[in-house]
Design a protein around this motif. Structure first.
Motif, PDB file in Angstrom:
ATOM      1  N   GLY A 114       0.804  -1.212   0.000  1.00 28.82           N
ATOM      2  CA  GLY A 114       0.000   0.000   0.000  1.00 28.82           C
ATOM      3  C   GLY A 114       0.838   1.262   0.000  1.00 28.82           C
ATOM      4  O   GLY A 114       1.729   1.422   0.840  1.00 28.82           O
ATOM      5  N   ALA A 115       0.546   2.156  -0.948  1.00 26.49           N
ATOM      6  CA  ALA A 115       1.265   3.426  -1.052  1.00 26.49           C
ATOM      7  C   ALA A 115       0.358   4.588  -0.689  1.00 26.49           C
ATOM      8  O   ALA A 115       0.285   5.593  -1.398  1.00 26.49           O
ATOM      9  N   GLY A 116      -0.342   4.444   0.429  1.00 24.56           N
ATOM     10  CA  GLY A 116      -1.134   5.536   0.974  1.00 24.56           C
ATOM     11  C   GLY A 116      -0.348   6.251   2.057  1.00 24.56           C
ATOM     12  O   GLY A 116       0.876   6.095   2.156  1.00 24.56           O
ATOM     13  N   PRO A 117      -1.026   7.034   2.897  1.00 22.67           N
ATOM     14  CA  PRO A 117      -0.312   7.788   3.940  1.00 22.67           C
ATOM     15  C   PRO A 117       0.487   6.897   4.888  1.00 22.67           C
ATOM     16  O   PRO A 117       1.613   7.234   5.253  1.00 22.67           O
ATOM     17  N   ILE A 118      -0.068   5.753   5.281  1.00 22.55           N
ATOM     18  CA  ILE A 118       0.617   4.882   6.228  1.00 22.55           C
ATOM     19  C   ILE A 118       1.756   4.131   5.552  1.00 22.55           C
ATOM     20  O   ILE A 118       2.850   3.986   6.121  1.00 22.55           O
ATOM     21  N   GLY A 119       1.522   3.660   4.339  1.00 25.61           N
ATOM     22  CA  GLY A 119       2.574   2.943   3.628  1.00 25.61           C
ATOM     23  C   GLY A 119       3.795   3.805   3.350  1.00 25.61           C
ATOM     24  O   GLY A 119       4.940   3.369   3.545  1.00 25.61           O
ATOM     25  N   LEU A 120       3.572   5.040   2.913  1.00 31.58           N
ATOM     26  CA  LEU A 120       4.705   5.928   2.631  1.00 31.58           C
ATOM     27  C   LEU A 120       5.400   6.347   3.920  1.00 31.58           C
ATOM     28  O   LEU A 120       6.634   6.498   3.949  1.00 31.58           O
ATOM     29  N   ALA A 121       4.642   6.541   4.995  1.00 31.34           N
ATOM     30  CA  ALA A 121       5.249   6.862   6.285  1.00 31.34           C
ATOM     31  C   ALA A 121       6.108   5.694   6.772  1.00 31.34           C
ATOM     32  O   ALA A 121       7.212   5.890   7.303  1.00 31.34           O
ATOM     33  N   ILE A 135       8.379 -12.115  -5.269  1.00 29.33           N
ATOM     34  CA  ILE A 135       9.343 -11.193  -4.668  1.00 29.33           C
ATOM     35  C   ILE A 135       9.681 -11.687  -3.272  1.00 29.33           C
ATOM     36  O   ILE A 135       8.776 -12.047  -2.500  1.00 29.33           O
ATOM     37  N   GLU A 136      10.966 -11.716  -2.941  1.00 24.09           N
ATOM     38  CA  GLU A 136      11.385 -12.101  -1.593  1.00 24.09           C
ATOM     39  C   GLU A 136      11.554 -10.856  -0.729  1.00 24.09           C
ATOM     40  O   GLU A 136      11.972  -9.802  -1.212  1.00 24.09           O
ATOM     41  N   ALA A 137      11.238 -10.987   0.546  1.00 22.76           N
ATOM     42  CA  ALA A 137      11.358  -9.875   1.486  1.00 22.76           C
ATOM     43  C   ALA A 137      11.701 -10.402   2.868  1.00 22.76           C
ATOM     44  O   ALA A 137      11.287 -11.506   3.241  1.00 22.76           O
ATOM     45  N   ASN A 138      12.450  -9.606   3.610  1.00 21.80           N
ATOM     46  CA  ASN A 138      12.793  -9.982   4.982  1.00 21.80           C
ATOM     47  C   ASN A 138      11.601  -9.876   5.917  1.00 21.80           C
ATOM     48  O   ASN A 138      11.524 -10.588   6.921  1.00 21.80           O
ATOM     49  N   ALA A 139      10.693  -8.949   5.613  1.00 27.45           N
ATOM     50  CA  ALA A 139       9.500  -8.741   6.433  1.00 27.45           C
ATOM     51  C   ALA A 139       8.427  -8.123   5.545  1.00 27.45           C
ATOM     52  O   ALA A 139       8.714  -7.636   4.445  1.00 27.45           O
ATOM     53  N   VAL A 140       7.192  -8.156   6.018  1.00 28.95           N
ATOM     54  CA  VAL A 140       6.071  -7.589   5.275  1.00 28.95           C
ATOM     55  C   VAL A 140       5.254  -6.715   6.219  1.00 28.95           C
ATOM     56  O   VAL A 140       4.904  -7.135   7.327  1.00 28.95           O
ATOM     57  N   ILE A 141       4.964  -5.490   5.778  1.00 25.17           N
ATOM     58  CA  ILE A 141       4.111  -4.579   6.537  1.00 25.17           C
ATOM     59  C   ILE A 141       2.865  -4.309   5.701  1.00 25.17           C
ATOM     60  O   ILE A 141       2.952  -3.775   4.597  1.00 25.17           O
ATOM     61  N   ASP A 142       1.712  -4.685   6.224  1.00 22.55           N
ATOM     62  CA  ASP A 142       0.459  -4.500   5.494  1.00 22.55           C
ATOM     63  C   ASP A 142      -0.131  -3.132   5.817  1.00 22.55           C
ATOM     64  O   ASP A 142      -0.638  -2.897   6.911  1.00 22.55           O
ATOM     65  N   CYS A 143      -0.057  -2.226   4.863  1.00 22.88           N
ATOM     66  CA  CYS A 143      -0.623  -0.877   5.011  1.00 22.88           C
ATOM     67  C   CYS A 143      -1.710  -0.652   3.965  1.00 22.88           C
ATOM     68  O   CYS A 143      -1.942   0.482   3.529  1.00 22.88           O
ATOM     69  N   SER A 144      -2.377  -1.722   3.567  1.00 22.04           N
ATOM     70  CA  SER A 144      -3.366  -1.620   2.496  1.00 22.04           C
ATOM     71  C   SER A 144      -4.659  -0.954   2.945  1.00 22.04           C
ATOM     72  O   SER A 144      -5.447  -0.503   2.113  1.00 22.04           O
ATOM     73  N   GLY A 145      -4.908  -0.882   4.251  1.00 20.07           N
ATOM     74  CA  GLY A 145      -6.092  -0.192   4.746  1.00 20.07           C
ATOM     75  C   GLY A 145      -7.361  -1.000   4.552  1.00 20.07           C
ATOM     76  O   GLY A 145      -7.337  -2.171   4.155  1.00 20.07           O
ATOM     77  N   THR A 146      -8.501  -0.354   4.809  1.00 17.16           N
ATOM     78  CA  THR A 146      -9.791  -1.042   4.765  1.00 17.16           C
ATOM     79  C   THR A 146     -10.742  -0.476   3.712  1.00 17.16           C
ATOM     80  O   THR A 146     -11.903  -0.904   3.644  1.00 17.16           O
ATOM     81  N   TRP A 147     -10.293   0.481   2.902  1.00 19.62           N
ATOM     82  CA  TRP A 147     -11.209   1.111   1.954  1.00 19.62           C
ATOM     83  C   TRP A 147     -11.820   0.093   1.004  1.00 19.62           C
ATOM     84  O   TRP A 147     -13.017   0.107   0.722  1.00 19.62           O
ATOM     85  N   HIS A 148     -10.988  -0.821   0.481  1.00 26.35           N
ATOM     86  CA  HIS A 148     -11.485  -1.826  -0.451  1.00 26.35           C
ATOM     87  C   HIS A 148     -11.897  -3.110   0.249  1.00 26.35           C
ATOM     88  O   HIS A 148     -12.471  -4.004  -0.379  1.00 26.35           O
ATOM     89  N   THR A 149     -11.628  -3.224   1.535  1.00 26.35           N
ATOM     90  CA  THR A 149     -12.028  -4.414   2.305  1.00 26.35           C
ATOM     91  C   THR A 149     -12.631  -3.959   3.635  1.00 26.35           C
ATOM     92  O   THR A 149     -12.060  -4.199   4.699  1.00 26.35           O
ATOM     93  N   PRO A 150     -13.784  -3.279   3.598  1.00 26.27           N
ATOM     94  CA  PRO A 150     -14.382  -2.757   4.837  1.00 26.27           C
ATOM     95  C   PRO A 150     -14.820  -3.874   5.770  1.00 26.27           C
ATOM     96  O   PRO A 150     -15.188  -4.969   5.333  1.00 26.27           O
ATOM     97  N   ASN A 151     -14.768  -3.593   7.063  1.00 24.58           N
ATOM     98  CA  ASN A 151     -15.222  -4.566   8.053  1.00 24.58           C
ATOM     99  C   ASN A 151     -16.747  -4.578   8.124  1.00 24.58           C
ATOM    100  O   ASN A 151     -17.379  -3.518   8.105  1.00 24.58           O
ATOM    101  N   PRO A 152     -17.361  -5.758   8.226  1.00 26.04           N
ATOM    102  CA  PRO A 152     -18.832  -5.812   8.377  1.00 26.04           C
ATOM    103  C   PRO A 152     -19.259  -5.112   9.657  1.00 26.04           C
ATOM    104  O   PRO A 152     -18.519  -5.072  10.643  1.00 26.04           O
TER     105      PRO A 152
END
Length: 205
Positions: free
Chosen positions: A7-14, A141-158
């Motif tokens: 995710g390249a939103g505010p949290i991902g870029l931060a 793609i290989e990565a040492n760690a993964v940070i999920d900053c995709s947010g909930t806009w496209h996957t809202p919680n019920p």
């Protein structure tokens, strides 16, 4: 290997800016065609919190090194203002612009060589494998760690109890003025009693 950020939103870029400040290598993977893709869907909506709460210290340092002038920290930006005055300039900095990939949707994350049929003590020290959907197909793609900053806009919680959809309406989709263009949002009928929906949702205008 990098640390993958989804995710390249505010949290991902931060998160990317914070990793750089710590001497780590970020790789930002954005499913949309451009940075801040989800923000563009509600660009006409004014945010609940002021600029001072919506900018990251490490991100500001990258921006200020390139002559960025910060907005008034007491003002409340719209989504479009957040994008134009913060996210796009941040993504364009020399530190980040080569570390962001758009049109790269993460469709799977796992530990390399581990899965449901194989586990072990070495799992925690093994890199992650991300399957990323691009125009060319699936890329690993290989990565040492993964940070999920995709947010909930496209996957809202019920909205139902236990985080599940309500039994009566299992397929109900979210309806919000934020999901419509500005012109459509203005035509949304008021609530009973004449109150606008924005007042019930706490949206500032």
């Amino acid at each position: 290997m990098p640390i993958a950020i989804i995710g390249a939103g505010p949290i991902g870029l931060a998160a990317a800016a914070q990793l750089l400040a710590r001497g780590l290598e970020p790789l930002v993977l954005e499913a949309g065609p451009e940075v801040g893709h989800a923000v563009r869907a509600w660009g006409h909506v004014r945010m609940f919190s002021p600029w001072g709460f919506n900018t990251d210290t490490a991100a500001r340092a990258l921006l200020e090194a390139e002559g960025w002038s910060p907005p008034d920290p007491t003002q409340f930006p719209t989504g479009q203002e957040l994008l134009a005055r913060y996210l796009l300039p941040l993504a364009a900095t020399a530190a980040l612009r080569g570390r962001i990939r758009t049109g790269a949707k993460v469709v799977g994350v796992a530990r390399r060589d581990f899965g449901r049929l194989r586990d072990g003590a070495a799992r925690d020290a093994t890199p992650f494998i991300l399957h990323v959907q691009t125009e060319q197909g699936i890329e690993a793609i290989e990565a040492n760690a993964v940070i999920d900053c995709s947010g909930t806009w496209h996957t809202p919680n019920p909205a139902g109890s236990h985080g599940l959809p309500t039994p009566a309406r299992p397929s109900t989709r979210r309806a919000s003025p934020m999901a419509f263009p500005t012109s459509s949002a203005r035509r949304v009928p008021p609530m009973p009693g004449g109150r606008p929906w924005s007042s019930a949702l706490g949206i500032r205008r």
